[in-house]
Motif scaffolding. Structure first.
Motif, PDB file in Angstrom:
ATOM      1  N   UNK A  21     -63.040  -4.722  23.542  1.00 43.21           N
ATOM      2  CA  UNK A  21     -63.176  -4.849  24.983  1.00 43.21           C
ATOM      3  C   UNK A  21     -62.988  -3.529  25.691  1.00 43.21           C
ATOM      4  N   UNK A  22     -62.555  -3.630  26.937  1.00 39.14           N
ATOM      5  CA  UNK A  22     -62.364  -2.451  27.778  1.00 39.14           C
ATOM      6  C   UNK A  22     -60.889  -2.306  28.117  1.00 39.14           C
ATOM      7  N   UNK A  23     -60.539  -1.122  28.609  1.00 42.17           N
ATOM      8  CA  UNK A  23     -59.150  -0.853  28.954  1.00 42.17           C
ATOM      9  C   UNK A  23     -59.070  -0.421  30.413  1.00 42.17           C
ATOM     10  N   UNK A  24     -58.101  -0.988  31.107  1.00 44.33           N
ATOM     11  CA  UNK A  24     -57.791  -0.591  32.473  1.00 44.33           C
ATOM     12  C   UNK A  24     -56.404   0.037  32.434  1.00 44.33           C
ATOM     13  N   UNK A  46     -57.161 -11.063  29.773  1.00 41.58           N
ATOM     14  CA  UNK A  46     -56.321  -9.969  29.272  1.00 41.58           C
ATOM     15  C   UNK A  46     -56.030 -10.233  27.802  1.00 41.58           C
ATOM     16  N   UNK A  47     -56.357  -9.261  26.946  1.00 43.96           N
ATOM     17  CA  UNK A  47     -56.121  -9.380  25.507  1.00 43.96           C
ATOM     18  C   UNK A  47     -54.768  -8.815  25.096  1.00 43.96           C
ATOM     19  N   UNK A  48     -54.352  -7.732  25.764  1.00 41.81           N
ATOM     20  CA  UNK A  48     -53.078  -7.084  25.454  1.00 41.81           C
ATOM     21  C   UNK A  48     -52.680  -6.268  26.673  1.00 41.81           C
ATOM     22  N   UNK A  49     -51.386  -6.022  26.829  1.00 42.85           N
ATOM     23  CA  UNK A  49     -50.948  -5.231  27.981  1.00 42.85           C
ATOM     24  C   UNK A  49     -49.602  -4.579  27.731  1.00 42.85           C
ATOM     25  N   UNK A  50     -49.357  -3.507  28.510  1.00 40.17           N
ATOM     26  CA  UNK A  50     -48.091  -2.784  28.450  1.00 40.17           C
ATOM     27  C   UNK A  50     -47.759  -2.296  29.849  1.00 40.17           C
ATOM     28  N   UNK A  51     -46.494  -2.412  30.221  1.00 32.65           N
ATOM     29  CA  UNK A  51     -46.009  -1.935  31.512  1.00 32.65           C
ATOM     30  C   UNK A  51     -44.760  -1.123  31.247  1.00 32.65           C
ATOM     31  N   UNK A  52     -44.779   0.151  31.613  1.00 30.92           N
ATOM     32  CA  UNK A  52     -43.616   1.035  31.434  1.00 30.92           C
ATOM     33  C   UNK A  52     -43.320   1.708  32.765  1.00 30.92           C
ATOM     34  N   UNK A  53     -42.052   2.007  32.980  1.00 28.65           N
ATOM     35  CA  UNK A  53     -41.696   2.683  34.229  1.00 28.65           C
ATOM     36  C   UNK A  53     -40.738   3.830  33.968  1.00 28.65           C
ATOM     37  N   UNK A  54     -40.746   4.741  34.912  1.00 35.49           N
ATOM     38  CA  UNK A  54     -39.798   5.860  34.932  1.00 35.49           C
ATOM     39  C   UNK A  54     -39.469   6.101  36.395  1.00 35.49           C
ATOM     40  N   UNK A  79     -41.955   5.221  39.426  1.00 35.28           N
ATOM     41  CA  UNK A  79     -43.338   5.152  38.966  1.00 35.28           C
ATOM     42  C   UNK A  79     -43.480   4.153  37.823  1.00 35.28           C
ATOM     43  N   UNK A  80     -44.534   3.355  37.865  1.00 35.12           N
ATOM     44  CA  UNK A  80     -44.856   2.462  36.756  1.00 35.12           C
ATOM     45  C   UNK A  80     -46.255   2.805  36.252  1.00 35.12           C
ATOM     46  N   UNK A  81     -46.447   2.663  34.935  1.00 32.82           N
ATOM     47  CA  UNK A  81     -47.742   2.932  34.306  1.00 32.82           C
ATOM     48  C   UNK A  81     -48.093   1.719  33.459  1.00 32.82           C
ATOM     49  N   UNK A  82     -49.347   1.293  33.563  1.00 34.65           N
ATOM     50  CA  UNK A  82     -49.780   0.053  32.934  1.00 34.65           C
ATOM     51  C   UNK A  82     -51.045   0.265  32.132  1.00 34.65           C
ATOM     52  N   UNK A  83     -51.098  -0.384  30.981  1.00 29.14           N
ATOM     53  CA  UNK A  83     -52.292  -0.393  30.139  1.00 29.14           C
ATOM     54  C   UNK A  83     -52.662  -1.859  29.919  1.00 29.14           C
ATOM     55  N   UNK A  84     -53.912  -2.195  30.250  1.00 28.04           N
ATOM     56  CA  UNK A  84     -54.391  -3.559  30.065  1.00 28.04           C
ATOM     57  C   UNK A  84     -55.684  -3.520  29.271  1.00 28.04           C
ATOM     58  N   UNK A  85     -55.718  -4.189  28.133  1.00 31.22           N
ATOM     59  CA  UNK A  85     -56.967  -4.362  27.391  1.00 31.22           C
ATOM     60  C   UNK A  85     -57.544  -5.699  27.811  1.00 31.22           C
TER      61      UNK A  85
END
Length: 165
Positions: free
Chosen positions: A94-97, A122-130, A133-139
C-alpha cells in the motif's frame, strides 16, 4: 600523577606504564586503547575508543547519514534526529502517510476519522512524540484521492503531511 592517553596506543610503552603503576610512580593511567596488560587493574581506567576522527569513521558516518536520509525520503523513518522522535516502521503493501502535529489530544483520532470517512483502511501505524511534537507513520491499503491528504492537512494542530507512494 595521572597519565591520560587519548592519542594512539603506540604512543606509550605498556610495560613501562605497568611498571610505573606497580612502583607507585604513577597513580592512574587513563586510555582508550586498553592493552591486555592493563585488564583487571584498579589503577587503570580503560575506555572504548570510538575512532571518530579516522578516515574510515568519517566515511562510515557519511554513508550512515546518507542511508538515513534515503530511509526518511523513501519510507518516512526517522533515526538519530536531534529534534524529532525516533520512529521507524517496516513498510507493508500500500501507501504510507507521514504527518507531524502538535502533541495534543485528539489529533490522531481526527486523522483516523478522516481516513475512515474516505474508506481508507489502515494496515499499520506508529505514533511517537518528543516534547510538544508528535510524528506519525500510517501504512494504508489505498488512497481515495488528494482530498484525503488535504483533509488531514486541515486538521487543527497538524503541521505537515506527506504521502509516500
Amino acid at each position: 600523577m595521572v597519565l591520560v592517553n587519548f592519542a594512539r596506543e603506540s604512543i606509550v610503552d605498556p610495560d613501562a606504564i605497568a611498571a610505573a603503576l606497580d612502583k607507585g610512580q604513577l597513580k592512574t593511567y587513563v586510555c582508550d586503547f586498553p592493552e591486555p596488560i592493563f585488564y583487571g587493574r584498579e589503577d587503570v581506567i580503560a575506555m572504548p575508543h570510538i575512532g571518530a576522527s579516522t578516515a574510515e569513521a568519517e566515511e562510515n558516518c557519511a554513508i550512515m547519514a546518507a542511508e538515513q536520509i534515503m530511509d526518511f525520503l523513501e519510507n518516512g523513518n526517522i533515526k538519530n534526529s536531534v529534534n524529532f522522535p525516533a520512529a521507524a516502521m517496516p513498510r507493508v503493501e500500500g501507501q504510507r502517510i507521514v504527518f507531524t502535529n502538535e502533541n495534543v489530544p485528539k489529533v490522531l483520532g481526527s486523522v483516523l476519522s478522516v481516513l475512515a470517512d474516505h474508506n481508507v483502511n489502515v494496515l499499520d501505524m506508529m505514533n511517537k512524540s518528543r516534547g510538544d511534537l508528535a510524528y506519525n507513520i500510517l501504512d494504508v491499503e489505498k488512497m481515495a484521492d488528494d482530498k484525503v491528504i488535504a483533509a488531514i492537512q486541515n486538521i487543527e494542530h497538524v503541521t505537515t503531511v506527506r504521502l509516500i507512494a
